[in-house]
Write a protein that holds these residues in place. Structure first.
Motif, mmCIF file in Angstrom:
data_model
loop_
_atom_site.group_PDB
_atom_site.id
_atom_site.type_symbol
_atom_site.label_atom_id
_atom_site.label_comp_id
_atom_site.label_asym_id
_atom_site.label_seq_id
_atom_site.Cartn_x
_atom_site.Cartn_y
_atom_site.Cartn_z
ATOM 1 N N ASN A 1 -2.869 -9.724 1.825
ATOM 2 C CA ASN A 1 -2.642 -10.380 3.109
ATOM 3 C C ASN A 1 -3.951 -10.843 3.737
ATOM 4 O OD1 ASN A 1 0.143 -10.240 3.062
ATOM 5 N ND2 ASN A 1 0.192 -8.216 4.046
ATOM 6 N N HIS A 2 -5.022 -10.064 3.593
ATOM 7 C CA HIS A 2 -6.332 -10.469 4.100
ATOM 8 C C HIS A 2 -6.813 -11.727 3.373
ATOM 9 C CE1 HIS A 2 -10.744 -10.387 4.532
ATOM 10 N NE2 HIS A 2 -10.439 -9.994 5.773
ATOM 11 N N TYR A 3 -6.598 -11.787 2.074
ATOM 12 C CA TYR A 3 -6.973 -12.952 1.274
ATOM 13 C C TYR A 3 -6.201 -14.193 1.739
ATOM 14 C CZ TYR A 3 -7.015 -16.018 -2.834
ATOM 15 O OH TYR A 3 -7.118 -17.089 -3.665
ATOM 16 N N LEU A 4 -4.909 -14.039 1.981
ATOM 17 C CA LEU A 4 -4.114 -15.170 2.458
ATOM 18 C C LEU A 4 -4.546 -15.615 3.841
ATOM 19 C CD1 LEU A 4 -0.530 -14.200 1.235
ATOM 20 C CD2 LEU A 4 -2.097 -15.875 0.249
ATOM 21 N N THR A 5 -4.890 -14.670 4.703
ATOM 22 C CA THR A 5 -5.386 -15.016 6.042
ATOM 23 C C THR A 5 -6.697 -15.778 5.947
ATOM 24 O OG1 THR A 5 -4.340 -13.014 6.885
ATOM 25 C CG2 THR A 5 -5.996 -14.042 8.288
ATOM 26 N N TRP A 6 -7.591 -15.344 5.065
ATOM 27 C CA TRP A 6 -8.866 -16.043 4.880
ATOM 28 C C TRP A 6 -8.643 -17.466 4.356
ATOM 29 C CZ3 TRP A 6 -11.428 -18.252 0.759
ATOM 30 C CH2 TRP A 6 -12.768 -18.611 0.998
ATOM 31 N N LEU A 7 -7.726 -17.630 3.394
ATOM 32 C CA LEU A 7 -7.422 -18.959 2.872
ATOM 33 C C LEU A 7 -6.856 -19.857 3.964
ATOM 34 C CD1 LEU A 7 -5.856 -18.418 -0.661
ATOM 35 C CD2 LEU A 7 -8.030 -19.491 -0.118
ATOM 36 N N ASN A 8 -6.031 -19.312 4.825
ATOM 37 C CA ASN A 8 -5.458 -20.095 5.911
ATOM 38 C C ASN A 8 -6.522 -20.481 6.935
ATOM 39 O OD1 ASN A 8 -3.396 -21.361 7.326
ATOM 40 N ND2 ASN A 8 -3.003 -19.535 8.571
ATOM 41 N N ALA A 9 -7.471 -19.605 7.183
ATOM 42 C CA ALA A 9 -8.528 -19.892 8.152
ATOM 43 C C ALA A 9 -9.564 -20.863 7.589
ATOM 44 C CB ALA A 9 -9.218 -18.588 8.570
ATOM 45 N N ASN A 10 -9.686 -20.993 6.285
ATOM 46 C CA ASN A 10 -10.654 -21.887 5.639
ATOM 47 C C ASN A 10 -9.893 -22.880 4.756
ATOM 48 O OD1 ASN A 10 -13.145 -20.459 6.512
ATOM 49 N ND2 ASN A 10 -12.179 -18.792 5.370
ATOM 50 N N PRO A 11 -9.330 -23.939 5.337
ATOM 51 C CA PRO A 11 -8.473 -24.837 4.566
ATOM 52 C C PRO A 11 -9.200 -25.592 3.458
ATOM 53 C CG PRO A 11 -8.683 -25.596 6.838
ATOM 54 C CD PRO A 11 -9.399 -24.302 6.740
ATOM 55 N N GLY A 12 -10.503 -25.848 3.596
ATOM 56 C CA GLY A 12 -11.207 -26.593 2.566
ATOM 57 C C GLY A 12 -11.774 -25.709 1.469
ATOM 58 N N ALA A 13 -11.649 -24.403 1.613
ATOM 59 C CA ALA A 13 -12.264 -23.473 0.652
ATOM 60 C C ALA A 13 -11.416 -23.362 -0.592
ATOM 61 C CB ALA A 13 -12.418 -22.106 1.286
ATOM 62 N N ARG A 14 -12.105 -23.072 -1.688
ATOM 63 C CA ARG A 14 -11.432 -22.798 -2.955
ATOM 64 C C ARG A 14 -11.229 -21.305 -3.104
ATOM 65 N NH1 ARG A 14 -15.684 -25.538 -6.571
ATOM 66 N NH2 ARG A 14 -16.886 -24.848 -4.816
ATOM 67 N N PRO A 15 -10.244 -20.878 -3.896
ATOM 68 C CA PRO A 15 -10.020 -19.434 -4.048
ATOM 69 C C PRO A 15 -11.260 -18.702 -4.576
ATOM 70 C CG PRO A 15 -8.136 -20.642 -4.881
ATOM 71 C CD PRO A 15 -9.182 -21.664 -4.533
ATOM 72 N N GLY A 16 -12.101 -19.374 -5.334
ATOM 73 C CA GLY A 16 -13.311 -18.723 -5.845
ATOM 74 C C GLY A 16 -14.357 -18.484 -4.772
ATOM 75 N N ASP A 17 -14.243 -19.111 -3.595
ATOM 76 C CA ASP A 17 -15.183 -18.934 -2.497
ATOM 77 C C ASP A 17 -14.890 -17.689 -1.679
ATOM 78 O OD1 ASP A 17 -16.343 -21.301 -3.265
ATOM 79 O OD2 ASP A 17 -15.239 -22.515 -1.804
ATOM 80 N N TYR A 18 -13.801 -17.015 -1.957
ATOM 81 C CA TYR A 18 -13.393 -15.850 -1.189
ATOM 82 C C TYR A 18 -14.470 -14.756 -1.301
ATOM 83 C CZ TYR A 18 -10.575 -11.857 0.343
ATOM 84 O OH TYR A 18 -10.103 -10.747 1.006
ATOM 85 N N PRO A 19 -14.991 -14.249 -0.154
ATOM 86 C CA PRO A 19 -16.080 -13.280 -0.216
ATOM 87 C C PRO A 19 -15.617 -11.878 -0.632
ATOM 88 C CG PRO A 19 -15.494 -13.688 2.063
ATOM 89 C CD PRO A 19 -14.689 -14.638 1.226
ATOM 90 N N GLY A 20 -14.345 -11.590 -0.564
ATOM 91 C CA GLY A 20 -13.880 -10.235 -0.855
ATOM 92 C C GLY A 20 -13.618 -10.084 -2.281
#
Length: 141
Positions: free
Chosen positions: A122-141
């Motif tokens: 859920n934290h990952y999905l929240t981060w993706l929603n907050a960063n619309p231009g980011a790619r899944p590989g940019d996720y810091p967690g």
């Protein structure tokens, strides 16, 4: 048998005969083309009689359905699906009525389930929603 000689049924009988005759004629035409060297016509030569058979099948099924009548259509009332409460029929009401819907409460997660994985997802999905231009590989967690 009188049910099969109404205006609508006479039109159905005529349509069936015309379609079957037409489809078989088209099949014969495709056979003559295939014999002339058009190899694709062999497939159509098989296909048109199948169409004619389908027309006969539908016509025969409808004739049988009409001859059986409405009493053979099945039970008047079926058991309601899960979660639907059927009201008791009162005299003078139709047999088929709108079902009463019962609200469903979502089930709680089973005890002992791995909530840490669910929270991380859920934290990952929240981060993706907050960063619309980011790619899944940019996720810091």
């Amino acid at each position: 048998m009188k049910r099969l000689w109404t205006r609508a049924w006479i039109a159905r009988h005529v349509a069936m005969v015309v379609l079957v005759a037409g489809f078989l004629a088209l099949g014969w035409w495709q056979i003559s083309r295939a014999a002339s060297g058009n190899t694709l016509s062999w497939a159509y030569a098989v296909e048109w009689p199948i169409f004619a058979g389908f027309v006969v099948f539908v016509w025969w099924r409808e004739v049988r359905h009409t001859l059986r009548g409405p009493e053979a259509a099945g039970p008047e009332r079926a058991d309601p699906p899960d979660g639907v409460v059927a009201a008791a029929p009162s005299p003078g009401t139709p047999a088929v009525r709108r079902p009463v819907r019962v609200a469903r409460v979502p089930a709680a997660p089973p005890a002992g389930s791995d909530d840490a994985d669910l929270a991380a997802y859920n934290h990952y999905l929240t981060w993706l929603n907050a960063n619309p231009g980011a790619r899944p590989g940019d996720y810091p967690g």
